[in-house]
Structure formats: C-alpha cells, structure tokens
Design a protein around this motif. Structure first.
Motif, PDB file in Angstrom:
ATOM      1  N   ILE A   7       0.845  -1.196   0.000  1.00 19.56           N
ATOM      2  CA  ILE A   7       0.000   0.000   0.000  1.00 19.56           C
ATOM      3  C   ILE A   7       0.883   1.250   0.000  1.00 19.56           C
ATOM      4  N   ALA A   8       1.952   1.215   0.799  1.00 17.26           N
ATOM      5  CA  ALA A   8       2.865   2.367   0.863  1.00 17.26           C
ATOM      6  C   ALA A   8       3.505   2.624  -0.503  1.00 17.26           C
ATOM      7  N   LEU A   9       3.878   1.576  -1.222  1.00 18.77           N
ATOM      8  CA  LEU A   9       4.465   1.750  -2.560  1.00 18.77           C
ATOM      9  C   LEU A   9       3.462   2.395  -3.510  1.00 18.77           C
ATOM     10  N   ASP A  10       2.216   1.898  -3.478  1.00 18.83           N
ATOM     11  CA  ASP A  10       1.173   2.490  -4.329  1.00 18.83           C
ATOM     12  C   ASP A  10       1.057   3.978  -4.046  1.00 18.83           C
ATOM     13  N   GLU A  11       1.040   4.312  -2.747  1.00 24.12           N
ATOM     14  CA  GLU A  11       0.808   5.703  -2.374  1.00 24.12           C
ATOM     15  C   GLU A  11       2.008   6.580  -2.720  1.00 24.12           C
ATOM     16  N   THR A  12       3.200   6.020  -2.657  1.00 19.13           N
ATOM     17  CA  THR A  12       4.406   6.806  -2.940  1.00 19.13           C
ATOM     18  C   THR A  12       4.592   7.023  -4.438  1.00 19.13           C
ATOM     19  N   TYR A  13       4.416   5.970  -5.208  1.00 12.81           N
ATOM     20  CA  TYR A  13       4.760   6.048  -6.632  1.00 12.81           C
ATOM     21  C   TYR A  13       3.565   6.217  -7.560  1.00 12.81           C
ATOM     22  N   GLY A  14       2.374   5.904  -7.064  1.00  9.13           N
ATOM     23  CA  GLY A  14       1.203   5.984  -7.945  1.00  9.13           C
ATOM     24  C   GLY A  14       0.584   7.361  -7.952  1.00  9.13           C
ATOM     25  N   ALA A  15      -0.097   7.704  -9.044  1.00  7.65           N
ATOM     26  CA  ALA A  15      -0.958   8.885  -9.054  1.00  7.65           C
ATOM     27  C   ALA A  15      -2.108   8.587  -8.089  1.00  7.65           C
ATOM     28  N   HIS A  16      -2.656   9.635  -7.490  1.00  9.75           N
ATOM     29  CA  HIS A  16      -3.690   9.415  -6.471  1.00  9.75           C
ATOM     30  C   HIS A  16      -5.093   9.547  -7.057  1.00  9.75           C
ATOM     31  N   ASN A  17      -5.323   8.857  -8.165  1.00 11.98           N
ATOM     32  CA  ASN A  17      -6.620   8.975  -8.839  1.00 11.98           C
ATOM     33  C   ASN A  17      -7.635   7.939  -8.377  1.00 11.98           C
ATOM     34  N   TYR A  18      -7.328   7.175  -7.350  1.00  8.14           N
ATOM     35  CA  TYR A  18      -8.291   6.238  -6.742  1.00  8.14           C
ATOM     36  C   TYR A  18      -8.183   6.337  -5.233  1.00  8.14           C
ATOM     37  N   HIS A  19      -9.223   5.877  -4.554  1.00  9.49           N
ATOM     38  CA  HIS A  19      -9.185   5.792  -3.092  1.00  9.49           C
ATOM     39  C   HIS A  19      -9.567   4.366  -2.702  1.00  9.49           C
ATOM     40  N   PRO A  20      -8.624   3.428  -2.899  1.00  6.00           N
ATOM     41  CA  PRO A  20      -8.964   2.012  -2.676  1.00  6.00           C
ATOM     42  C   PRO A  20      -9.154   1.666  -1.205  1.00  6.00           C
ATOM     43  N   LEU A  21      -9.930   0.629  -0.981  1.00  5.69           N
ATOM     44  CA  LEU A  21     -10.026   0.041   0.347  1.00  5.69           C
ATOM     45  C   LEU A  21      -8.629  -0.502   0.693  1.00  5.69           C
ATOM     46  N   PRO A  22      -8.177  -0.332   1.936  1.00  3.73           N
ATOM     47  CA  PRO A  22      -6.838  -0.836   2.255  1.00  3.73           C
ATOM     48  C   PRO A  22      -6.808  -2.360   2.360  1.00  3.73           C
ATOM     49  N   VAL A 353     -18.521   0.775   6.894  1.00  3.84           N
ATOM     50  CA  VAL A 353     -19.224  -0.498   6.699  1.00  3.84           C
ATOM     51  C   VAL A 353     -18.376  -1.405   5.801  1.00  3.84           C
ATOM     52  N   CYS A 354     -17.808  -0.827   4.747  1.00  4.02           N
ATOM     53  CA  CYS A 354     -16.952  -1.618   3.844  1.00  4.02           C
ATOM     54  C   CYS A 354     -15.712  -2.115   4.574  1.00  4.02           C
ATOM     55  N   MET A 355     -15.174  -1.284   5.472  1.00  5.94           N
ATOM     56  CA  MET A 355     -14.011  -1.706   6.272  1.00  5.94           C
ATOM     57  C   MET A 355     -14.385  -2.876   7.170  1.00  5.94           C
ATOM     58  N   SER A 356     -15.564  -2.795   7.755  1.00  2.00           N
ATOM     59  CA  SER A 356     -16.015  -3.857   8.645  1.00  2.00           C
ATOM     60  C   SER A 356     -16.301  -5.142   7.855  1.00  2.00           C
ATOM     61  N   LEU A 357     -16.892  -4.979   6.675  1.00  2.00           N
ATOM     62  CA  LEU A 357     -17.118  -6.148   5.799  1.00  2.00           C
ATOM     63  C   LEU A 357     -15.768  -6.795   5.461  1.00  2.00           C
ATOM     64  N   ARG A 358     -14.795  -5.959   5.155  1.00  2.00           N
ATOM     65  CA  ARG A 358     -13.444  -6.458   4.861  1.00  2.00           C
ATOM     66  C   ARG A 358     -12.907  -7.279   6.042  1.00  2.00           C
ATOM     67  N   HIS A 360     -14.484  -8.852   8.161  1.00  2.00           N
ATOM     68  CA  HIS A 360     -15.216 -10.117   8.267  1.00  2.00           C
ATOM     69  C   HIS A 360     -15.003 -11.022   7.053  1.00  2.00           C
ATOM     70  N   GLY A 361     -14.207 -10.543   6.072  1.00  2.00           N
ATOM     71  CA  GLY A 361     -13.879 -11.418   4.943  1.00  2.00           C
ATOM     72  C   GLY A 361     -14.724 -11.231   3.698  1.00  2.00           C
ATOM     73  N   LEU A 362     -15.238 -10.008   3.498  1.00  2.00           N
ATOM     74  CA  LEU A 362     -16.004  -9.740   2.269  1.00  2.00           C
ATOM     75  C   LEU A 362     -15.591  -8.372   1.713  1.00  2.00           C
ATOM     76  N   LEU A 363     -15.251  -8.339   0.432  1.00  2.00           N
ATOM     77  CA  LEU A 363     -14.805  -7.092  -0.184  1.00  2.00           C
ATOM     78  C   LEU A 363     -15.911  -6.480  -1.039  1.00  2.00           C
ATOM     79  N   ALA A 364     -16.298  -5.266  -0.680  1.00  2.00           N
ATOM     80  CA  ALA A 364     -17.275  -4.506  -1.455  1.00  2.00           C
ATOM     81  C   ALA A 364     -16.886  -3.041  -1.323  1.00  2.00           C
ATOM     82  N   LYS A 365     -17.388  -2.216  -2.251  1.00  2.00           N
ATOM     83  CA  LYS A 365     -16.964  -0.818  -2.264  1.00  2.00           C
ATOM     84  C   LYS A 365     -18.174   0.101  -2.316  1.00  2.00           C
ATOM     85  N   GLN A 366     -18.097   1.198  -1.586  1.00  2.00           N
ATOM     86  CA  GLN A 366     -19.219   2.126  -1.610  1.00  2.00           C
ATOM     87  C   GLN A 366     -19.102   3.066  -2.802  1.00  2.00           C
ATOM     88  N   THR A 367     -20.220   3.597  -3.231  1.00  2.00           N
ATOM     89  CA  THR A 367     -20.239   4.592  -4.296  1.00  2.00           C
ATOM     90  C   THR A 367     -21.159   5.715  -3.837  1.00  2.00           C
TER      91      THR A 367
END
Ligand SMILES: *Cc1c(COP(=O)(O)O)cnc(C)c1O
Length: 399
Positions: A7-22, A353-358, A360-367
């Motif tokens: 995650i640190a590599l993504d944040e250091t070298y990537g453009a910040h055009n997304y806000h992914p779940l960690p 809620v998405c963090m809590s789902l994560r 518990h073992g389920l990946l979903a994303k809010q919009t």
C-alpha cells in the motif's frame, strides 16, 4: 513484504486517482481472493463486473496459455486465425450481424459515438458538425474526453475542458425527457440499461422499450452501453433483453475479457456498421489473437455454466435476504440478477461499513458515499452466497 508495504508503494509512486479500500490482493480463484498474509475474502466487486466468470477460470486460463504458445499480436494490417472465430462467436451470442473489436470499455463507447455521428451524416443526412447525441444524467461511460463530456458528475469532468460538444443531457429513467430533446440533428440516444456507477439505478419497467420506440419514430440510433451490465450480470445475456428493446449499437467490454485482459467491442448490424470503411477507425491491439482466444473461452463459460440463469436465481435470494436484515440506516436494496446495491440514508458514510465487511472477509466498495454495490462473480456457489449474506447481516446489524 506485507500488505502495508505494498500500500505504501502504491501511495508513494502511484498517481492518487483512486481511493482504494486498504486491502492487497495477491492471489485469486473463483469467488475468493487472498492477501499476502493469507487471509481469504469473498470478492463482491468482481472488478466492476469484469470477472463474471470468476477469477482464473480454468477453461479461460487454458485458452490463454494455449494461445500464448502460438501468436499473440499481429495488428490489423494482417488477418489472424482467432479474430474471425471470436467475432462469429460474439455475434452469434448477442444476435448481431457485425462486431468491431477494441480493448477497453471507454474505447467501445467512443467507437459507438463515432459510428452514430458518421451514420447521422452519411445515412440520415445531418450536416457534419451538427450531429447531436442524447445521453442521461448520472451516466458513466468511461474516462475519455468524450465520455466525461457526457457526464454530469463534477469529479469526472471538472477542469478537463474544453468539452466535446454535441451531447444533450436529460434525466435518466424518463422517456418523455428524451422525446422532448429530439430535434432534426439528433443521431442517437446513448444510455446504460441500468446505471452501474451511479449506484445500480434500475429504470422503471417499460423505459427501455419506450426509448426504443422513440428512436424508431424519429429515425435515430439507440446505443446501449452494456459494458457493466452485459454478459449475464443482470440475469439475462444483456440487460436490454429484460424488455426486448434491442439497441442499434451495443457497447460491451469488461467480462468479455474473462477477467484476464481488456477486450471490448461494439455490436451492430450492417446498416450501421458499414459506415466504417478502411482507415476510418481502428486500434493496434483490437482483435488481437490472444484476445480472440480468451474472448471465445469467456463466452463459452457463460453458455456452458448458464450464468444468466444462475445470476437471476441467486440475485432473487440476495435481495430477499438482505432486505430482511434489520438495520435502521438501510433504506433499500435494489438491482437485477447479481448486480445489486444497498442504499443507506442520505449523508450516511458507508466507508466504515466496507471496512467492517473487509474485516469479516467480504470485499465490497461504496459509491456516492451512502451506497454499497454487491456484485460477486456469477460462478459464486449457493454456499458462498449464504456465507456472504451472513457476513453482511453480522455487519449491518451492528450499524
Ligand atoms: C466500466 C464502464 C465503462 C468503461 O470501461 P473501461 O474498460 O474502464 O474503459 C464504460 N461504460 C460503463 C457502463 C462501465 O461500467
């Protein structure tokens, strides 16, 4: 390395055009993905419906491996022995006469818009430069300059001007608004049959059929962007089939690549597709033999495993059971097939809620802050679905 390091590599070298779940995914199979620490999650996003057949489906992986040992890229300067069979398969599966292969969904939308403008000029007789295309508020058609010129979401378009002219925006799910916006220069109406990125907005019954009739009455093309809704996601091969509102041009992408590589296309009959003549459109990678081999296998899986029927049946179960969960902040559950969303109260932040789902073992994303999309691979088993619903219930009941 650990998840935190990636995650640190993504944040250091990537453009910040997304806000992914960690969460970091380093392996996947079917409906499940795994992080570097070995924790397993149910994937309830499916790469925005690009993984309808499940991660690394063995039939698609085998087709890719076989093709990797033969030939992968030729360009369209020459024929290759995979593109023709692939386009035949795609046309037979969708019921169209012709297909034009591209790579990403945004390119397929561009290809449809260009076809419509050219059709307008050459067949309908609209003076070139005057062509208008009606689109719907709340749409998502990709990230190109033309696609964001159709958008009314400031995050998507702000400060990217000047915008492409010739788009007329009307409210979604209101056929009369389309009819009012038609004039002699209108060449097409371009809509999603269900608005995915907007939060799985399902139009009222009859909307798509009404749009089809308006297009017939005024001699304009109906363009359906099925990039997210296509290939069994909503319980039919394509979402327009819920109303038999066959579009003149259909844009497809995402799951056509079987979760392996970007493959997109537009589908149309000769009367529209023939506006493209040599040199008037193209793509270096579109129609490459690796994509051909993978595209054929991706469609075969949809057919062989009857994923349309599966999505329809499991979607009913999902909506019924999630509807029954007690959670005062939850307003409604909506969707078709396995493209669903839970809408929370206005102003509610679903990130936690998405963090809590994560956890518990389920990946979903809010919009849009207060909506969570739930769209697992269509190969999800009944047991995995039951497991997912019980996780969602545990998390929602604590909100
Ligand atoms: C994802 C999407 C696109 C864009 O596809 P890309 O492959 O990201 O360019 C276009 N239209 C719809 C409806 C989509 O969901």
């Amino acid at each position: 390395m650990k998840s935190q390091d990636y995650i640190a590599l993504d944040e250091t070298y990537g453009a910040h055009n997304y806000h992914p779940l960690p969460v970091v995914i380093s392996q996947a199979s079917g409906c499940k993905v795994k992080d570097p620490e070995g924790k397993v999650y149910l994937d309830f996003l499916s790469a925005y419906s690009a993984v309808n057949q499940g991660h690394l489906h063995p039939h698609i992986v085998q087709a890719a491996k076989d093709q990797l040992e033969r030939v992968t890229l030729t360009s369209r300067a020459f024929h290759n022995d995979k593109m023709g069979p692939f386009l035949k398969k795609l046309c037979e599966y969708s019921g169209y006469e012709n297909a034009l292969p591209m790579n990403t969904g945004a390119e397929s939308v561009e290809t449809a818009l260009k076809a419509a403008r050219r059709w307008g000029a050459e067949i309908k007789g609209v003076p070139n430069g005057k062509q208008e295309i009606i689109c719907a508020e709340g749409n998502f058609h990709g990230r190109t300059i033309a696609a964001i010129s159709m958008s009314n979401d400031p995050d998507s378009y702000i400060n990217y001007g000047p915008y492409v002219p010739g788009f007329v925006k009307v409210p979604y799910a209101d056929a009369s608004a389309i009819e009012k916006a038609v004039n002699e220069n209108t060449v097409a109406v371009c809509i999603e049959p269900i608005q995915g990125e907007a939060g799985v907005v399902v139009p009222p019954d009859g909307y798509l059929a009404a749009v089809r009739q308006i297009c017939d009455r005024h001699n304009i093309l109906f363009i359906c962007d099925e990039v997210q809704t296509g290939f069994c996601r909503t319980g039919k091969r394509f979402a327009w089939q819920h109303e038999a509102a066959r579009p003149d041009i259909m844009c497809v992408g995402k799951a056509l690549g079987g979760g392996i590589m970007p493959i997109s296309a537009i589908l149309a009959d000769h009367c529209v597709m023939d506006v493209y003549t040599p040199g008037t459109h193209g793509s270096t990678f579109g129609g490459n033999p690796l994509a051909g081999a993978i595209g054929i296998a991706a469609i075969e899986v949809l057919e062989d495993e009857h994923l349309d029927e599966r999505a329809a049946r499991l979607g009913e179960i999902f909506r019924k059971e999630v509807d029954a969960i007690t959670c005062p902040k939850k307003v409604l559950v909506r969707g078709r097939g396995l493209l669903n969303a839970v809408v929370f109260e206005k102003g509610f932040e679903a990130w936690d809620v998405c963090m809590s789902l994560r956890d518990h073992g389920l990946l979903a994303k809010q919009t849009h802050g207060n909506i969570i999309r739930f769209a697992p691979p269509l190969v999800i088993t009944d047991r995995e679905l039951a497991e997912a619903i019980s996780i969602i219930a545990q998390v929602f009941e604590k909100i």
